[in-house]
Design an enzyme around this catalytic site. Structure first.
Site, PDB file in Angstrom:
ATOM      1  CG  ASP A 204      -4.008  -3.426  -4.006  1.00 38.66           C
ATOM      2  OD1 ASP A 204      -2.832  -3.071  -3.743  1.00 38.66           O
ATOM      3  OD2 ASP A 204      -4.536  -4.432  -3.493  1.00 38.66           O
TER       4      ASP A 204
HETATM    5  C1  BGC Z   1      -1.861  -5.316  -1.437  1.00 44.93           C
HETATM    6  C2  BGC Z   1      -2.239  -4.067  -0.663  1.00 44.93           C
HETATM    7  C3  BGC Z   1      -0.985  -3.336  -0.273  1.00 44.93           C
HETATM    8  C4  BGC Z   1      -0.178  -3.028  -1.518  1.00 44.93           C
HETATM    9  C5  BGC Z   1       1.086  -2.248  -1.241  1.00 44.93           C
HETATM   10  C6  BGC Z   1      -0.882  -5.042  -2.567  1.00 44.93           C
HETATM   11  O1  BGC Z   1      -0.358  -6.227  -3.063  1.00 44.93           O
HETATM   12  O2  BGC Z   1      -3.029  -5.917  -1.934  1.00 44.93           O
HETATM   13  O3  BGC Z   1      -2.983  -4.405   0.477  1.00 44.93           O
HETATM   14  O4  BGC Z   1      -1.304  -2.169   0.421  1.00 44.93           O
HETATM   15  O5  BGC Z   1       0.174  -4.241  -2.134  1.00 44.93           O
HETATM   16  O6  BGC Z   1       2.033  -3.049  -0.631  1.00 44.93           O
END
Ligand code: BGC
Length: 691
Positions: A204
């Site tokens: 993530d």
């Molecule tokens: C989130 C993810 C997301 C990623 C990209 C993160 O803050 O937890 O779910 O895909 O950002 O935007």
């Protein structure tokens, strides 16, 4: 531009820039200044999709979302999110499917199959145990191997085995002391060795700490990647702590992903998906996941006499289409309930509307996740009751990434409570009905006020066509067939996990700084999953606690009769058949559930667990359909930590066909032979937390 991330291009060797864009409620491309910008269709939140209990529908929605993403040049959609609804206040529950891992897993399979049928990838996230937003980048989830295996990893296991998602996104949090993205036990031993995962794992965004540890764990790709993480990798290879072969292995898996992408294959995306067709899909699919919680004396659908409606609640005029954060969508419009009703020639009281629209809403307070409801004078309600055929009140809630909901958001505010009390009293005195619509992304309290209105429709956050979808149901153009994918408890503290959740904890809830591993502040630095497998209905039903609405519950404008079920065993499977008949006056669909009660054995178990489900097709009045529900006997197993094995006790199991977890309609007893499957002894509790 505007997508969440990318795989960096290396033109020298022909590696193009692979585009990663968020989901799950559509394709998440944000507007960027100085670039050509496009709108994306806002589809219903995942919680609504799982409320359909309809894998074909979800597959179809996934297919359409995937098509739109592909036509905007996206290679991998960062969806679906499949963490378990451990506690109602998790800020991102709206992006997740259910409190039950089987329902979440099967929904994930449908979503992934749908998106990937376009030859673009998905990223099933957040692997694993990302059940709170508070201090999410550093929180240490202390979870027993049994709860991990049966609850928190199960949905991932199902989707990996059945759909082979192109990518998996590891979660921010730690599990039993180790960052998910740095855990070889999670990402290699379980995901790849046990489940046979063949795809790529990415972090993530900014997740984890040590780039070399992530490489060793099998977390192939670091998003978006920091200089420090790169330095760890280079340093590790130089000093011999990171074998270059490990880096090569991970690079290979990234390249295997790259060569599958439309970008690599030179696909010419149009930037012109069929937005009109997609709007129709979101409108129609949303109606199938709305849950009719109450419908006294057939208050709904509206009768031809119900022509003039007084619309209360600020949210009626300004619908929430989804939640906030990375799950938000840059949508072209949102149809409010006001517009939805007008589109179906229903007359909405203009004076009430004008009062709401003139209201100068006080600034929303800090963390509040509902709009400040306008206090409504009883004289105005009296006027409304005199001049209209009925009233609709909408209550709304919005939540999102980075921040958990607060407890007062779970309850109605005093003003909301006054509103429902006064509107129902005054309209009932005039012999007129009141309907409450809940435009929410998660569970709220209903027990204390649900007696007041005649009908309650849980519309969830239904995407950009929300108001039209609700109007379709209110008018009877669509018959609601959604059922709850989680329990509506009487109150918040009824959840065992309420003892170990950051309820109203006063800390900086936003980006948490990655501190070292500390066990200092409970539910912030670390969270003990003391309830084990007793999550959601597994807890409420085992304790026989009163609930406001049980898991799997939802009404229809028609009624269904279930035949006595029959059972046979075939090739390791128990196959239960039941005939479901539409005994009412209008066409409708019914979600049928199969719960299994295990005999007493070595491990204590929830009183019953969902083991299969299906939904009928649209049944005309009088029409029936045979529903077949199959369960593999391996899936009756519980996880025994002492032997690190999945154990199916031998004995007599009760297979219960049900309309909800509290509404059994027939059962059969089945003799099951014992079996055991040993797996790796991993992800153990840290010594300090062993009981
Ligand atoms: C989130 C993810 C997301 C990623 C990209 C993160 O803050 O937890 O779910 O895909 O950002 O935007």
């Amino acid at each position: 531009p505007g997508a969440a991330g990318r795989i960096n291009p290396v033109p020298r060797v022909g590696i193009p820039c692979v585009v990663l864009s968020d989901g799950p409620a559509g394709c998440g491309i944000l507007p960027v200044e100085g670039e050509e910008n496009y709108f994306c269709t806002h589809f219903p939140i995942e919680t609504l999709l799982s409320s359909t209990w309809d894998v074909d529908l979800v597959r179809n929605v996934g297919e359409v979302i995937g098509n739109e993403a592909k036509e905007y040049g996206v290679d991998v959609l960062l969806a679906p999110a499949i963490n378990i609804h451990r506690h109602p206040l998790c800020g991102r529950n709206f992006e997740y499917f259910s409190e039950d891992p089987l329902l979440a897993g099967k929904m994930a399979v449908a979503y992934v199959d749908g998106v990937q049928s376009n030859d673009i990838g998905t990223s099933v996230k957040h692997f694993a145990v990302n059940n709170q937003e508070t201090n999410r980048m550093n929180n240490n989830a202390i979870v027993s191997p049994r709860a991990l295996r049966e609850i928190y990893l199960k949905a991932f296991e199902i989707v990996v085995k059945e759909s082979q998602p192109w990518t998996i996104m590891s979660s921010y949090n730690r599990i039993n002391d180790v960052y998910a993205s740095e855990s070889p036990e999670l990402i290699t031993t379980i995901l790849r060795d046990e489940w046979g995962y063949k795809g790529t794992v990415m972090t993530d965004w900014w997740g984890g700490a040590d780039g070399a540890a992530q490489m060793i764990a099998g977390n192939d790709m670091i998003e978006p990647g920091t200089k420090e993480q790169a330095a760890h990798i280079i340093e590790g290879v130089k000093n011999g702590t990171l074998d270059e072969a490990v880096v090569d292995r991970n690079v290979r898996r990234i390249l295997e992903l790259v060569v599958r992408t439309p970008r690599f294959k030179g696909y010419k995306y149009s930037n012109n998906p069929d937005m009109k067709a997609h709007a129709t899909v979101t409108r129609q699919s949303a109606t199938e996941g709305m849950v009719l919680l109450k419908n006294e004396k057939q208050a709904l659908p509206l009768s031809p006499k119900d022509k003039n409606i007084a619309l209360f609640g600020g949210v009626s005029y300004n619908f929430f289409s989804g939640g906030t954060g990375s799950g938000d969508i840059h949508r072209p419009y949102v149809v409010s309930l006001l517009d939805g009703l007008k589109n179906q020639q229903i007359v909405v009281d203009d004076n009430i509307k004008a009062i709401y629209q003139a209201y100068n809403r006080p600034q929303e307070q800090g963390e509040q996740m509902r709009i400040n409801e306008m206090p409504m004078d009883t004289a105005i309600i009296k006027y409304a009751a005199k001049n209209n055929d009925m009233a609709i009140i909408t209550f709304g809630r919005i939540s999102g990434e980075y921040i958990d909901r607060i407890s007062s958001d779970f309850f109605l505010s005093d003003t909301e409570r006054e509103l429902v009390k006064n509107v129902t009293r005054i309209f009932h005195e005039a012999n007129k009905k009141v309907v409450v619509v809940l435009n929410v992304g998660g569970v709220i309290e209903t027990q204390s006020w649900k007696e007041m209105p005649d009908a309650i429709l849980l519309s969830w956050q239904a995407g950009q066509e929300g108001g039209n979808s609700v109007a379709d149901i209110l008018t009877g153009h669509a018959n609601p067939s959604g059922k709850l994918p989680m329990t509506f408890p009487v109150t918040l503290s009824d959840h065992w996990s309420s003892l170990n959740f950051p309820i109203d904890q006063k800390i900086d809830r936003r980006w948490s700084v990655k501190t070292g591993l500390t066990h200092e502040t409970k539910n912030v630095d670390y969270t003990i999953y003391d309830e084990g497998v007793y999550v959601g209905y597994r807890w409420f039903d085992t304790q026989n606690l009163q609930v406001s609405y049980p898991f799997g519950y939802g009404l229809s404008y028609t009624t269904f009769e279930y035949s006595k079920p029959s059972v046979k065993q075939d090739n390791g499977k128990v196959i239960v058949e039941v005939t479901v008949k539409n005994t009412g006056k209008v066409a409708g669909k019914e979600a049928v559930q199969l719960y299994v009660e295990a005999p007493a054995g070595k491990l204590d178990k929830p009183v019953h667990e969902l083991k299969a489900f299906d939904k009928t097709k649209m049944l005309q009045p009088g029409e029936s359909q045979v529903i077949t529900l199959a369960v593999h006997t391996d899936d009756l197993a519980s996880f025994d930590e002492q032997t690190s094995a999945w154990v199916t006790d031998g004995g007599k199991y009760k297979f219960v066909v049900a309309a909800s977890s509290r509404d059994p309609r027939g059962d059969v007893m089945v003799d099951i032979s014992p079996s055991t499957r040993k797996v790796n002894n991993v992800l153990n509790l840290p010594a300090a937390f062993k009981k």
